[in-house]
Design a protein around this motif. Structure first.
Motif, PDB file in Angstrom:
ATOM      1  N   THR A 185       0.831  -1.199   0.000  1.00 52.32           N
ATOM      2  CA  THR A 185       0.000   0.000   0.000  1.00 52.32           C
ATOM      3  C   THR A 185       0.872   1.259   0.000  1.00 52.32           C
ATOM      4  N   ILE A 186       1.921   1.245   0.832  1.00 50.34           N
ATOM      5  CA  ILE A 186       2.790   2.420   0.919  1.00 50.34           C
ATOM      6  C   ILE A 186       3.491   2.658  -0.430  1.00 50.34           C
ATOM      7  N   ARG A 187       3.928   1.570  -1.084  1.00 47.09           N
ATOM      8  CA  ARG A 187       4.574   1.728  -2.397  1.00 47.09           C
ATOM      9  C   ARG A 187       3.604   2.323  -3.407  1.00 47.09           C
ATOM     10  N   GLU A 188       2.325   1.918  -3.301  1.00 47.70           N
ATOM     11  CA  GLU A 188       1.313   2.471  -4.205  1.00 47.70           C
ATOM     12  C   GLU A 188       1.168   3.983  -4.010  1.00 47.70           C
ATOM     13  N   LEU A 189       1.175   4.400  -2.740  1.00 42.43           N
ATOM     14  CA  LEU A 189       1.036   5.826  -2.447  1.00 42.43           C
ATOM     15  C   LEU A 189       2.142   6.613  -3.125  1.00 42.43           C
ATOM     16  N   VAL A 190       3.365   6.066  -3.072  1.00 41.95           N
ATOM     17  CA  VAL A 190       4.495   6.764  -3.670  1.00 41.95           C
ATOM     18  C   VAL A 190       4.330   6.805  -5.180  1.00 41.95           C
ATOM     19  N   ARG A 191       3.829   5.712  -5.759  1.00 41.14           N
ATOM     20  CA  ARG A 191       3.578   5.711  -7.209  1.00 41.14           C
ATOM     21  C   ARG A 191       2.581   6.797  -7.575  1.00 41.14           C
ATOM     22  N   ASP A 192       1.616   7.047  -6.687  1.00 37.20           N
ATOM     23  CA  ASP A 192       0.615   8.084  -6.960  1.00 37.20           C
ATOM     24  C   ASP A 192       1.175   9.482  -6.759  1.00 37.20           C
ATOM     25  N   GLY A 193       2.432   9.587  -6.344  1.00 40.62           N
ATOM     26  CA  GLY A 193       3.037  10.909  -6.228  1.00 40.62           C
ATOM     27  C   GLY A 193       3.157  11.447  -4.818  1.00 40.62           C
ATOM     28  N   CYS A 194       2.797  10.646  -3.816  1.00 36.23           N
ATOM     29  CA  CYS A 194       2.910  11.114  -2.437  1.00 36.23           C
ATOM     30  C   CYS A 194       4.356  11.072  -1.963  1.00 36.23           C
ATOM     31  N   THR A 195       4.652  11.932  -1.017  1.00 38.41           N
ATOM     32  CA  THR A 195       5.900  11.825  -0.280  1.00 38.41           C
ATOM     33  C   THR A 195       5.558  11.158   1.045  1.00 38.41           C
ATOM     34  N   VAL A 196       6.386  10.218   1.470  1.00 39.78           N
ATOM     35  CA  VAL A 196       6.076   9.495   2.705  1.00 39.78           C
ATOM     36  C   VAL A 196       7.228   9.646   3.695  1.00 39.78           C
ATOM     37  N   LEU A 197       6.882  10.073   4.901  1.00 34.95           N
ATOM     38  CA  LEU A 197       7.860  10.097   5.987  1.00 34.95           C
ATOM     39  C   LEU A 197       7.392   9.058   6.993  1.00 34.95           C
ATOM     40  N   LEU A 198       8.186   8.023   7.199  1.00 36.79           N
ATOM     41  CA  LEU A 198       7.728   6.988   8.126  1.00 36.79           C
ATOM     42  C   LEU A 198       8.774   6.722   9.200  1.00 36.79           C
ATOM     43  N   THR A 199       8.291   6.330  10.359  1.00 40.98           N
ATOM     44  CA  THR A 199       9.211   5.907  11.410  1.00 40.98           C
ATOM     45  C   THR A 199       9.107   4.397  11.525  1.00 40.98           C
TER      46      THR A 199
END
Lengths: 332, 282
Positions: A185-199
């Protein structure tokens, strides 16, 4: 009135000298962070390192005691309301309403984000479908498994389609299968153009997901780079060889020493040779050298150090194993 | 973020560099947004109420019980008979049950704030006051239930309000306004106290003096002078007097004005304090 703020053009998050004190404890002690747009940035550290506190300050959930931060060019301290419009935040503990069903939760958050009643309803249906929660949509959340809650929580963070998403330990406490789904799911978000900051406190998670990683220990940043850079900081890779005929061992050692000037470790009875490599690219030279001398091998593998080893090398202590028992998904 | 922003001309904005390019975003929620966010959170509170009907015990059984109990215990002593006491008592019970219902507002808010969902409310671009106003609006249902049942219990026991239907409706409405306003005292307690138990304890100490050190159950002129001074100052007394006038004579007296003024003052002071402590606690 339009305020222009200055910072690096491409930065999704630009923070300098973040400090948070709780009583005498400096939970966050001067952390700098630069998250580029479109990347997954991992903040890695053991429990209590200050990861969550850092995230909460950037998300306007905790006031900063020192330093300054910008999110997509907007000053966090000065314009918290604007920053909140740019962020989707998914906390460590699912922050959904236990008194409401999954569908009602998503509708409520949609309404709060300014959607009309019909829009909120259709967005809720879309997200329930996308996160595989249709069947459970009208069930009490108290009966949800850890994975389902986490999915609902993430779904709630995506209602406004925020350009930047903060995920605080997105897979802590999930079983391996559910964790894999969350990663997808997180990889999909990045494909959609999101920036992700995760701990995360899981090294393999940072390795799997993050483009770049900051290692945090006791409120300070102790290292930063791509997972590979971090790994290459601590020592070398190694080439593990197995000879078809153990009798060739002495010849093989001679070849290796001529090429990489290192003393290989031997397991002679099995024909095994481990060659330390400062540069993984030298592995090919060794293989070619053996081929030229007609010393056949049955297997060859380049082994890189794990992030566990990296962490130990950087902080002088390991990541205490705080991994809780994985939760089981209830049978449907 | 195609959804949240409704830019009003003249509102201050800040430029954010999103992936879709630079976008001007408002620096604070508009009044219209604040209202719709509060209503969304009131809807949530009503859903909760429907799921947990036991929360309504204090506004259903309690007014019935108290009306009957007080009427039969004090009626003879204070007014000579139960029927003579009812015109004095019913407005008092209205104020008392409204205050008890307010107390629950603070306790429930505290319990709610300890849950994860409040973290999300804080992270959303919504007005800071909305999570406080929402439940308060939903609680009008509770005050309405309490007031209706108290009046019905009075009628069943032989109370015949001389103010007629209009007077009763006006008194009922004033009770709701007073309940909603005084609830901000308890909302504030909910934001400052550390636990729901603490809110309950402190609220009791606030609620009892406010109710009993007023003219709710006894005529104020039977009290010692120093106490009369407090009773006169107590906003609950003005509410009780105003409701009495409305129910028993249908007259809109000066006390209605004083009651509304007192309520407005309480909202202004404790509403401001509540939002301030709530925002700081994040």
């Amino acid at each position: 009135m339009t305020t222009n703020t200055t910072s690096q053009r491409g930065a999704a998050v630009h923070a300098r000298g973040l400090v948070k004190t709780f009583g005498r404890v400096r939970a966050v002690d001067g952390i700098d962070l630069d998250v580029h747009r479109g990347e997954v940035f991992g903040v890695l550290g053991p429990n209590g390192a200050g990861k969550t506190t850092t995230l909460q300050m950037l998300a306007t959930l905790l006031p900063m005691d020192g330093g300054n931060a910008e999110v997509l060019g907007v000053d966090v301290r000065e314009h918290p309301h604007v920053v909140r419009q740019l962020l989707g935040v998914t906390g460590q503990y699912a922050s959904v309403d236990e008194n409401l069903t999954a569908r009602e939760n998503l509708r409520l958050f949609g309404r709060l984000l300014g959607l009309s009643s019909t829009q909120a309803r259709s967005t809720a249906e879309d997200l329930l479908g996308r996160f595989g929660l249709e069947d459970a949509a009208d069930r009490a959340i108290a009966k949800f498994s850890g994975g389902m809650r986490r999915r609902l929580d993430l779904a709630a963070s995506l209602i406004s389609r925020p350009p930047l998403i903060f995920l605080d330990e997105p897979t802590t406490g999930l079983d391996p299968r559910t964790r894999g789904q969350m990663w997808d799911t997180i990889r999909e978000l990045v494909r959609d153009g999101c920036t992700v900051l995760l701990t995360t406190q899981y090294l393999d998670e940072a390795d799997q997901l993050a483009d770049r990683v900051a290692v945090i220990d006791q409120g300070r940043k102790v290292a930063e780079g791509t997972p590979d850079e971090l790994k290459s900081q601590v020592g070398s890779s190694s080439l593990q060889l197995r000879l078809v005929d153990p009798a060739h061992t002495a010849d093989a050692v001679e070849v290796v020493r001529g090429l990489v000037a290192e003393q290989p470790t031997l397991t002679p009875e099995a024909g095994g040779i481990t060659v330390p490599l400062a540069d993984a690219n030298r592995a090919a030279d060794v293989l070619i050298g053996l081929r030229q001398r007609d010393l056949p091998i049955s297997s060859a593998a380049v082994h890189k150090p794990t992030l566990d080893e990296v962490f130990l090398a950087l902080t002088g202590h390991g990541t205490e194993d705080t991994r809780p028992e994985p939760e089981m998904e209830p049978t449907r | 973020m195609t959804t949240t922003t409704t830019l009003t001309p003249g509102e201050p904005t800040v430029t954010a560099r999103t992936l879709a390019g630079a976008r001007d975003l408002p620096t604070r929620p508009s009044v219209r947004e604040t209202v719709s966010q509060s209503l969304a959170l009131a809807w949530r509170a009503l859903l909760k109420m429907r799921r947990n009907p036991e929360q309504l015990v204090d506004v259903t059984f309690q007014p019935l019980l108290f009306t009957a109990m007080f009427a039969y215990i004090f009626g003879g002593a204070i007014s000579g008979s139960v029927s003579d006491y009812l015109p004095l008592l019913i407005p008092g019970i209205l104020a008392q049950t409204a205050l008890t219902a307010c107390m629950a507002t603070g306790i429930q808010l505290r319990e709610d704030m300890d849950k994860g969902v409040f973290d999300r409310f804080k992270s959303l671009p919504i007005a800071r006051i909305a999570p406080l106003v929402g439940p308060a609006v939903a609680d009008l249902v509770r005050y309405g239930t309490a007031a209706t049942l108290t009046i019905l219990a009075g009628l069943a026991m032989g109370y015949r309000p001389a103010g007629g239907l209009l007077g009763v409706v006006a008194g009922w409405l004033l009770t709701l306004v007073a309940g909603w306003s005084l609830a901000w005292i308890f909302t504030w307690l909910g934001t400052v106290a550390r636990s729901a138990q603490a809110v309950q304890g402190i609220s009791m100490m606030v609620m009892f003096p406010l109710t009993f050190l007023s003219n709710a159950f006894v005529p104020a002129d039977t009290l010692p002078g120093w106490l009369q001074a407090f009773v006169r100052f107590n906003p609950v007394s003005h509410v009780v007097t105003a409701v009495r006038d409305l129910l028993n004579s249908g007259a809109v007296t000066g006390d209605v004005g004083w009651a509304l003024l007192g309520c407005a003052l309480v909202v202004a002071v404790f509403g401001t304090l509540s939002v301030r402590t709530y925002s700081r606690k994040m």
